[in-house]
Write a protein that holds these residues in place. Structure first.
Motif, short mmCIF file in Angstrom:
data_model
loop_
_atom_site.label_atom_id
_atom_site.label_comp_id
_atom_site.label_asym_id
_atom_site.label_seq_id
_atom_site.Cartn_x
_atom_site.Cartn_y
_atom_site.Cartn_z
N ASP A 175 -4.47 -8.67 5.32
CA ASP A 175 -3.44 -9.69 5.12
C ASP A 175 -3.57 -10.32 3.74
N HIS A 176 -4.81 -10.57 3.30
CA HIS A 176 -5.03 -11.19 2.00
C HIS A 176 -4.52 -10.28 0.88
N GLU A 177 -4.84 -8.96 0.97
CA GLU A 177 -4.41 -8.03 -0.07
C GLU A 177 -2.88 -7.95 -0.11
N MET A 178 -2.25 -7.94 1.05
CA MET A 178 -0.78 -7.86 1.09
C MET A 178 -0.17 -9.15 0.53
N ASP A 179 -0.72 -10.29 0.93
CA ASP A 179 -0.18 -11.58 0.45
C ASP A 179 -0.36 -11.73 -1.06
N ASP A 180 -1.41 -11.10 -1.60
CA ASP A 180 -1.73 -11.25 -3.02
C ASP A 180 -0.86 -10.38 -3.90
N SER A 181 -0.05 -9.51 -3.30
CA SER A 181 0.77 -8.58 -4.07
C SER A 181 2.06 -9.25 -4.55
N ASP A 182 2.60 -8.73 -5.65
CA ASP A 182 3.88 -9.25 -6.16
C ASP A 182 4.89 -8.11 -6.30
N THR A 183 4.70 -7.02 -5.52
CA THR A 183 5.61 -5.89 -5.61
C THR A 183 6.07 -5.51 -4.21
N ASP A 184 6.51 -4.28 -4.03
CA ASP A 184 6.99 -3.88 -2.70
C ASP A 184 5.85 -3.33 -1.85
N VAL A 185 6.16 -3.00 -0.58
CA VAL A 185 5.13 -2.58 0.36
C VAL A 185 4.46 -1.29 -0.06
N VAL A 186 5.24 -0.27 -0.45
CA VAL A 186 4.65 1.03 -0.75
C VAL A 186 3.75 0.97 -1.98
N ARG A 187 4.15 0.20 -3.00
CA ARG A 187 3.31 0.07 -4.19
C ARG A 187 2.04 -0.72 -3.88
N THR A 188 2.14 -1.66 -2.98
CA THR A 188 0.95 -2.42 -2.58
C THR A 188 -0.07 -1.50 -1.90
N LEU A 189 0.42 -0.67 -0.99
CA LEU A 189 -0.48 0.28 -0.32
C LEU A 189 -1.06 1.29 -1.31
N ALA A 190 -0.26 1.71 -2.27
CA ALA A 190 -0.71 2.74 -3.22
C ALA A 190 -1.76 2.20 -4.18
N THR A 191 -1.58 0.95 -4.65
CA THR A 191 -2.46 0.44 -5.71
C THR A 191 -3.52 -0.52 -5.18
N GLN A 192 -3.12 -1.60 -4.54
CA GLN A 192 -4.11 -2.59 -4.12
C GLN A 192 -4.96 -2.10 -2.96
N LEU A 193 -4.39 -1.25 -2.11
CA LEU A 193 -5.17 -0.69 -1.00
C LEU A 193 -5.63 0.74 -1.28
N ASN A 194 -5.31 1.25 -2.48
CA ASN A 194 -5.91 2.49 -3.00
C ASN A 194 -5.54 3.76 -2.24
N PHE A 195 -4.40 3.78 -1.56
CA PHE A 195 -4.01 4.98 -0.84
C PHE A 195 -3.37 6.03 -1.73
N GLY A 196 -2.89 5.64 -2.91
CA GLY A 196 -2.16 6.58 -3.73
C GLY A 196 -0.73 6.74 -3.22
N GLY A 197 0.10 7.36 -4.04
CA GLY A 197 1.53 7.42 -3.74
C GLY A 197 1.89 8.12 -2.46
N LEU A 198 1.37 9.35 -2.25
CA LEU A 198 1.77 10.14 -1.09
C LEU A 198 1.42 9.45 0.22
N TYR A 199 0.16 9.01 0.36
CA TYR A 199 -0.25 8.42 1.64
C TYR A 199 0.30 7.01 1.82
N ALA A 200 0.62 6.33 0.73
CA ALA A 200 1.31 5.04 0.87
C ALA A 200 2.68 5.26 1.49
N GLU A 201 3.39 6.29 1.01
CA GLU A 201 4.70 6.60 1.57
C GLU A 201 4.57 7.08 3.02
N GLU A 202 3.53 7.89 3.29
CA GLU A 202 3.32 8.39 4.65
C GLU A 202 3.08 7.24 5.63
N LEU A 203 2.29 6.26 5.23
CA LEU A 203 2.01 5.13 6.11
C LEU A 203 3.28 4.32 6.39
#
Length: 719
Positions: A175-203
Motif C-alpha cells: 500500500d505504501h509503494e502504491m500510495d507513493d507513486s505519481d503515475t498509473d498502476v502498470v508503471r507503478t508495478l513495473a518500476t516501484q515494485l520492480n516487475f518490469g513491463g511484461l509482468y506489470a501488464e500481466e498482473l
C-alpha cells in the motif's frame, strides 16, 4: 515484436527452484567463449553429463543445455577459464539463489579446500564475478568502479542497492509503494515494485484492472485485486507450479513479411519471441508450445532464437553435415561414459560404507542400541542428540562418531574413517548394511542401462558414418577426379584448415594410439598412477613399467572402458613394443639423459594394490605377482606432431605410431633444452610447415606441445 534476449526477474525466481534438482553435481571443467559466455561442464550421478551456460553479453541468460547443443570447446583457455578450472574442478554444486528480486544469480560450489561463488549479473552491461566463501573477488569479466558499488579483483563483492522484492512484500509495504507513486498502476508495478513491463501488464490483466488507471483513481478494491494477483504469482513460484511456454510470432504479427514472401523467403511465422515459466494472458493471442520444465524451455528457446537470427542456409545440393552428427553422437557417448563412471563411484562408495559398518560392528551397534533404548523410553530426539553431545565431551568413542540426527527421517549420521553414513535408527547393523548393498546394486543396474544406451548410440554413430561413406562414394561416381584430389589433400598447403576438436576421456593422462590403434595411457604423477590401477585397469590389459624409479604406470588397453572387457584379446607384439618405448621415454631414463632402459610387462591380474604381509605401498605404487616379461635396453623415442583428421590436435608418442597418424611430425631426444624451451622450438618449426599459421597457433600452442613431451631436457633430433 522483438524476441526476448534477457531473462526477467520473474524468470530467475522460477528457474532457481529447478536448479535445486542438480545439487550435488560435480564440476568437471570450465570454458570461456569470447568475453561473455561461460560454460560449466558438470556430472550428475542420476542424469549423467550436465551443461550450464551463462551468457552476459547482448543475450543475458543462465540455464542448462542439452550436451549436443554446447558449442565446441574453444582453443587455448584464457586465464579466467583456467582460474575457474583450478577452483571448481571436482567441486560440488551446492545451490543457486537469486539476490533479492534483482537479475542476479549466485551459484555456490563446495570443495574440501573451500567455497567458490559465481555471481552472475544479468542486467546492464552484464558481468560474472568469481568470489571465495567470504565474497572476496578472485576475478571478474568486467571491473565495476561506480560511486554506488565496486567489483574488482581483491575487493569484497558489493551487491547493488536493495530493491523491493514484490514476491515477499507485505500488504502494508505494498500500500505504501502504491500510495507513493505519481503515475498509473502498470508503471507503478513495473518500476516501484520492480516487475518490469511484461509482468506489470500481466498482473493488471489477471487482476482485471485497467493498465492506464491513474494511481490517484485506484481505490481499495483495485489494491486488493492487484495484491491478490501478486500473491498468486508468488505462490506459484514458491511451490514450483510451472507450466512453461515458448511463444511464437503469429503469421500476421508483422505486415512487412508480405514483401519478403514475394521474394520467396520465409516469413517470421514460427519464430520464437518469448519463453515464460507459465502461460501469460498477455500472450494468449500468440501460438505457444508447452514444456515439461522451465530449464528445458529456456534451452530450446535460446537455441531456436540463435537459429532464427542466423537464418536458414540454402539447401540446394547441400551436403548433409555428417561431421556434426558424428561429433554429436561422440559427445553423447562421452556423456554416457561419464554417467557410468559416476555410477561406479557411487556404487563403490555405498559398498565401502556397508563394509565399514561391519568393520566397526561394535561401535555402530552401540550407537543404534543407545538410540533404540532411548526411543523405547519415550525420550525425544532432542534429548538423544544432547546425550550424544555430552558423551562426546566426555570422550566416549561411540558418541564422538555421531555427527547428526534427523528426526523427520529417523536417521543418525555417523562419521567413520572420514566417511559419513546415514543409519536408520530402528534397524540393526546388518539391516543398515544390507540397505547400502541393495542401493549399490540399484546403482549398478543404472550402469547396465547406461551401457546398453551406449551400444544404441554406437549404432547411431556407425549409421552416420555409413551414410557419410555412401554419400562420398556417390560423389566419387559423379566426379572421380575431384574425389581423387580430395583423397590427396595436403593439409600443409591449405590456406585455411578447419578446426575439429574433441576432449577424449583419457586426455588428462599421457596417451597415444599404437600403430595397431590400441590406446596406451600413462600416469603423470602418483595420483594418476593410483587412479589408472584402481579405475581403468581391466581384464585383457597389459601393464608396463620401467626398472628405473620414477616411471609412469603404463596401461595398454585391450578395450575401451565403455566396452565389455575381455581377457581373450591377443595384443599385437608391435603395440606392446611401442607401449614399452612409451614407458621408458616418459620415465626418469629420459630425464637422466640416457637413451635406453629396461621395461617389464605383466597382465592385469598380476597387479594388486594389496602389499605382501609386512610390506608397504606408497601412493601410486602397486604389487606385482608372478612372472614378468622384460624388454631389455628399450630405446627412448618420442615424436610430436599435428593431426588433421579426424580431429585437429597435437599428438605425441613413439615415432612408429605417431608418424602414421599425424600430418607432420618432429622427433625429439634427450637434450640440453628445458621442456618449455624445447616446446617453443617445436612450435616454431611446426608453424613454419603449415600455410595456415593461425591454425597452428590455435591448436598447437607451446603449452599443448609440452603436454606430450617427456620430463627433463630435450632437443630436436635433426638439430
Amino acid at each position: 515484436m522483438d524476441p526476448k534476449r534477457e531473462l526477467t526477474s520473474v524468470d530467475l525466481a522460477a528457474l532457481v527452484g529447478e536448479f535445486g534438482a542438480y545439487e550435488g553435481a560435480k564440476v568437471d571443467k570450465a570454458y570461456l567463449y569470447g568475453d561473455d559466455l561461460v560454460r560449466l561442464k558438470m556430472r550428475d550421478f542420476d542424469r549423467g553429463r550436465l551443461e550450464l551456460i551463462i551468457e552476459v553479453g547482448e543475450v543475458k541468460r543462465a540455464h542448462t543445455v542439452s550436451p549436443e547443443r554446447v558449442p565446441d570447446a574453444p582453443g587455448r583457455p584464457p586465464q579466467f577459464a583456467m582460474m575457474l578450472r583450478n577452483r571448481l574442478s571436482g567441486a560440488d554444486f551446492a545451490g543457486v539463489e537469486q539476490y533479492e528480486f534483482d537479475r542476479i544469480l549466485e551459484f555456490t560450489f563446495e570443495r574440501d579446500d573451500g567455497t567458490t561463488r559465481i555471481i552472475v549479473e544479468l542486467f546492464g552491461q552484464g558481468n560474472v564475478a568469481v568470489t571465495d566463501g567470504e565474497y572476496e573477488v578472485i576475478d571478474c569479466l568486467e571491473t565495476v568502479r561506480l560511486k554506488s558499488r565496486t567489483v574488482v579483483p581483491g575487493s569484497r563483492y558489493e551487491f547493488p542497492d536493495s530493491r523491493t522484492n514484490p514476491l515477499s512484500i507485505s500488504r502494508d509495504v505494498f500500500d505504501h509503494e502504491m500510495d507513493d507513486s505519481d503515475t498509473d498502476v502498470v508503471r507503478t508495478l513495473a518500476t516501484q515494485l520492480n516487475f518490469g513491463g511484461l509482468y506489470a501488464e500481466e498482473l493488471c490483466t489477471r487482476a482485471g484492472v485497467e493498465k492506464g488507471l491513474d494511481i490517484d483513481e485506484a481505490d481499495q478494491d483495485v489494491y486488493d485485486r492487484v495484491y491478490q494477483a501478486i500473491e498468486r504469482l508468488a505462490l506459484d513460484i514458491r511451490n514450483g507450479n510451472f507450466d512453461p511456454r515458448v511463444y511464437l510470432e503469429s503469421a500476421d504479427e508483422d505486415e512487412t513479411d508480405d514483401a519478403a514472401d514475394e521474394e520467396g523467403n520465409d516469413t517470421d511465422e514460427g519464430r520464437v519471441i518469448d519463453v515464460t515459466p507459465f502461460p501469460l494472458e498477455e500472450r494468449v493471442t500468440l501460438p505457444a508450445e508447452p514444456y515439461e520444465s522451465f530449464l528445458t524451455a529456456l534451452d530450446d528457446y535460446f537455441f531456436r532464437l540463435e537459429l532464427d537470427e542466423e537464418g536458414e542456409p540454402d539447401a540446394t545440393d547441400q551436403r548433409p553435415d555428417f561431421e556434426s552428427e558424428i561429433a554429436k553422437h561422440e559427445r553423447i557417448i562421452e556423456q554416457q561414459q561419464g554417467a557410468i563412471e559416476g555410477f561406479e563411484q557411487e556404487a563403490d562408495s555405498l559398498r565401502d560404507k556397508a563394509e565399514l559398518l561391519y568393520a566397526e560392528y561394535g561401535l555402530v551397534d552401540e550407537i543404534l542400541s543407545t538410540v533404540q533404548t532411548a526411543r523405547e523410553q519415550d525420550r525425544s530426539w532432542d534429548e538423544i542428540e544432547e546425550r550424544f553431545a555430552e558423551g562426546a565431551d566426555r570422550g566416549i568413542e561411540a558418541a564422538e562418531a555421531v555427527v547428526g540426527i534427523d528426526e523427520s527421517e529417523g536417521t543418525v549420521t555417523v562419521e567413520i574413517d572420514d566417511q559419513r553414513i546415514d543409519l536408520v535408527a530402528e534397524q540393526g547393523v546388518e539391516q543398515n548394511a544390507d540397505r547400502l548393498y541393495t542401493e549399490a546394486k540399484r546403482v549398478e543396474e543404472k550402469k547396465d542401462g547406461a551401457l546398453a544406451a551406449i551400444e544404441d548410440t554406437r549404432e547411431d554413430l556407425e549409421d552416420a558414418k555409413r551414410r557419410r561413406d555412401e554419400w562420398e562414394a556417390d560423389e566419387s561416381e559423379v566426379d572421380e577426379t575431384d574425389d581423387d584430389e580430395d583423397d590427396q589433400r595436403d593439409w600443409l598447403d591449405e590456406p585455411s584448415v578447419p578446426i575439429r576438436e574433441n576432449e577424449p576421456w583419457f586426455d588428462q593422462f599421457r596417451w597415444f594410439h599404437t600403430s595397431d590403434d590400441y590406446l596406451v595411457i600413462g600416469g603423470r604423477n602418483a595420483d594418476q598412477n593410483e587412479e589408472l590401477v584402481k579405475k581403468y585397469l581391466e581384464p585383457g590389459d597389459k601393464v608396463l613399467h620401467t626398472q628405473a624409479h620414477g616411471g609412469p604406470v603404463t596401461v595398454l588397453k585391450a578395450t575401451d572402458p565403455s566396452e565389455a572387457s575381455s581377457s581373450d584379446i591377443e595384443l599385437p607384439d608391435s603395440s606392446i613394443e611401442e607401449a614399452a618405448m612409451f614407458a621408458v621415454s616418459y620415465s626418469s631414463v629420459w630425464k637422466d639423459g640416457r637413451y635406453a632402459g629396461d621395461v617389464y610387462a605383466v597382465d592385469e591380474e598380476q597387479v594388486s594394490k594389496t602389499p605382501e604381509s609386512g610390506e608397504y605401498l606408497e601412493k601410486g605404487g602397486f604389487a606385482i605377482r608372478g612372472d614378468r616379461t622384460y624388454f631389455r635396453d628399450t630405446p627412448v623415442g618420442v615424436a610430436v606432431g599435428i593431426q588433421c583428421e579426424p580431429y585437429t590436435r597435437v599428438i605425441g608418442g613413439p615415432p612408429s605410431a605417431i608418424e602414421g597418424q599425424a600430418e607432420t611430425t618432429i622427433e625429439i631426444e634427450p637434450g640440453r633444452y628445458a621442456q618449455a624451451d624445447a616446446a617453443k622450438r617445436l612450435y616454431r618449426r611446426l608453424r613454419e610447415r603449415f600455410a595456415d599459421e593461425s591454425f597452428v597457433r590455435k591448436i598447437a600452442s607451446p603449452d599443448k606441445i609440452q603436454h606430450f613431451m617427456p620430463p627433463g631436457g630435450s632437443r630436436l633430433a635433426d638439430d
